[in-house]
Design a protein around this motif. Structure first.
Motif, PDB file in Angstrom:
ATOM      1  N   LEU A  18      -4.313   2.997  -1.863  1.00 58.26           N
ATOM      2  CA  LEU A  18      -4.481   4.441  -1.952  1.00 58.26           C
ATOM      3  C   LEU A  18      -5.939   4.821  -1.750  1.00 58.26           C
ATOM      4  O   LEU A  18      -6.254   5.765  -1.037  1.00 58.26           O
ATOM      5  N   LEU A  19      -6.834   4.045  -2.364  1.00 57.93           N
ATOM      6  CA  LEU A  19      -8.252   4.351  -2.240  1.00 57.93           C
ATOM      7  C   LEU A  19      -8.787   4.041  -0.845  1.00 57.93           C
ATOM      8  O   LEU A  19      -9.743   4.670  -0.387  1.00 57.93           O
ATOM      9  N   LEU A  20      -8.201   3.053  -0.145  1.00 58.34           N
ATOM     10  CA  LEU A  20      -8.668   2.713   1.199  1.00 58.34           C
ATOM     11  C   LEU A  20      -8.194   3.711   2.245  1.00 58.34           C
ATOM     12  O   LEU A  20      -8.923   4.019   3.189  1.00 58.34           O
ATOM     13  N   THR A  31      -3.357   8.427   2.340  1.00 57.78           N
ATOM     14  CA  THR A  31      -2.165   8.974   2.974  1.00 57.78           C
ATOM     15  C   THR A  31      -1.132   9.291   1.895  1.00 57.78           C
ATOM     16  O   THR A  31      -1.115   8.654   0.843  1.00 57.78           O
ATOM     17  N   PRO A  32      -0.269  10.251   2.143  1.00 58.88           N
ATOM     18  CA  PRO A  32       0.720  10.639   1.131  1.00 58.88           C
ATOM     19  C   PRO A  32       1.658   9.508   0.723  1.00 58.88           C
ATOM     20  O   PRO A  32       2.097   9.442  -0.417  1.00 58.88           O
ATOM     21  N   MET A  33       1.952   8.578   1.653  1.00 55.01           N
ATOM     22  CA  MET A  33       2.866   7.485   1.328  1.00 55.01           C
ATOM     23  C   MET A  33       2.302   6.638   0.183  1.00 55.01           C
ATOM     24  O   MET A  33       3.033   6.219  -0.707  1.00 55.01           O
ATOM     25  N   TRP A  34       0.999   6.380   0.177  1.00 49.57           N
ATOM     26  CA  TRP A  34       0.411   5.540  -0.877  1.00 49.57           C
ATOM     27  C   TRP A  34       0.374   6.283  -2.206  1.00 49.57           C
ATOM     28  O   TRP A  34       0.471   5.667  -3.261  1.00 49.57           O
ATOM     29  N   PHE A  35       0.226   7.610  -2.167  1.00 52.92           N
ATOM     30  CA  PHE A  35       0.317   8.389  -3.404  1.00 52.92           C
ATOM     31  C   PHE A  35       1.709   8.232  -4.022  1.00 52.92           C
ATOM     32  O   PHE A  35       1.854   8.049  -5.226  1.00 52.92           O
ATOM     33  N   VAL A  36       2.745   8.277  -3.179  1.00 54.67           N
ATOM     34  CA  VAL A  36       4.120   8.144  -3.657  1.00 54.67           C
ATOM     35  C   VAL A  36       4.347   6.735  -4.211  1.00 54.67           C
ATOM     36  O   VAL A  36       4.913   6.574  -5.304  1.00 54.67           O
ATOM     37  N   LEU A  37       3.917   5.700  -3.475  1.00 55.75           N
ATOM     38  CA  LEU A  37       4.111   4.339  -3.948  1.00 55.75           C
ATOM     39  C   LEU A  37       3.349   4.070  -5.243  1.00 55.75           C
ATOM     40  O   LEU A  37       3.846   3.388  -6.134  1.00 55.75           O
ATOM     41  N   PHE A  38       2.141   4.617  -5.344  1.00 58.60           N
ATOM     42  CA  PHE A  38       1.367   4.452  -6.574  1.00 58.60           C
ATOM     43  C   PHE A  38       2.074   5.143  -7.736  1.00 58.60           C
ATOM     44  O   PHE A  38       2.172   4.593  -8.833  1.00 58.60           O
ATOM     45  N   GLY A  39       2.609   6.314  -7.502  1.00 64.26           N
ATOM     46  CA  GLY A  39       3.321   7.032  -8.554  1.00 64.26           C
ATOM     47  C   GLY A  39       4.587   6.318  -8.993  1.00 64.26           C
ATOM     48  O   GLY A  39       4.851   6.178 -10.189  1.00 64.26           O
ATOM     49  N   VAL A  40       5.352   5.803  -8.033  1.00 62.97           N
ATOM     50  CA  VAL A  40       6.604   5.112  -8.369  1.00 62.97           C
ATOM     51  C   VAL A  40       6.309   3.834  -9.142  1.00 62.97           C
ATOM     52  O   VAL A  40       6.945   3.551 -10.163  1.00 62.97           O
ATOM     53  N   SER A  41       5.347   3.037  -8.679  1.00 60.83           N
ATOM     54  CA  SER A  41       5.050   1.789  -9.393  1.00 60.83           C
ATOM     55  C   SER A  41       4.414   2.076 -10.747  1.00 60.83           C
ATOM     56  O   SER A  41       4.645   1.339 -11.706  1.00 60.83           O
ATOM     57  N   GLY A  42       3.648   3.141 -10.866  1.00 60.58           N
ATOM     58  CA  GLY A  42       3.092   3.520 -12.165  1.00 60.58           C
ATOM     59  C   GLY A  42       4.176   3.942 -13.136  1.00 60.58           C
ATOM     60  O   GLY A  42       4.140   3.602 -14.323  1.00 60.58           O
TER      61      GLY A  42
END
Length: 68
Positions: A15-17, A20-31
């Motif tokens: 997400l930091l690298l 993109t919105p996809m990484w925000f979603v993946l970070f939220g789901v795994s969190g």
């Protein structure tokens, strides 16, 4: 639980690298998966300790398995 922690860390790095919105979603789901896993471990730890105090010498396997 370490699996979900690893997913959260990996997705945060991605997400930091690349923002993109996809990484925000993946970070939220795994969190969201990581939080209940942590809560469940912390909830069950006192019960596990009490069980082990009650049964200190019980063998893990009571019947022969034929593995040796």
């Amino acid at each position: 639980m370490p699996f979900f922690g690893g997913l959260v860390t990996m997705n945060l790095g991605r997400l930091l690298l690349s923002l993109t919105p996809m990484w925000f979603v993946l970070f939220g789901v795994s969190g969201v998966m990581f939080a209940p896993a942590c809560w469940q471990i912390l909830r069950d730890a006192p019960r596990a300790e009490a069980f082990l105090r009650e049964h200190p010498g019980d063998p893990a396997v009571t019947a022969p398995t034929g593995s040796r």
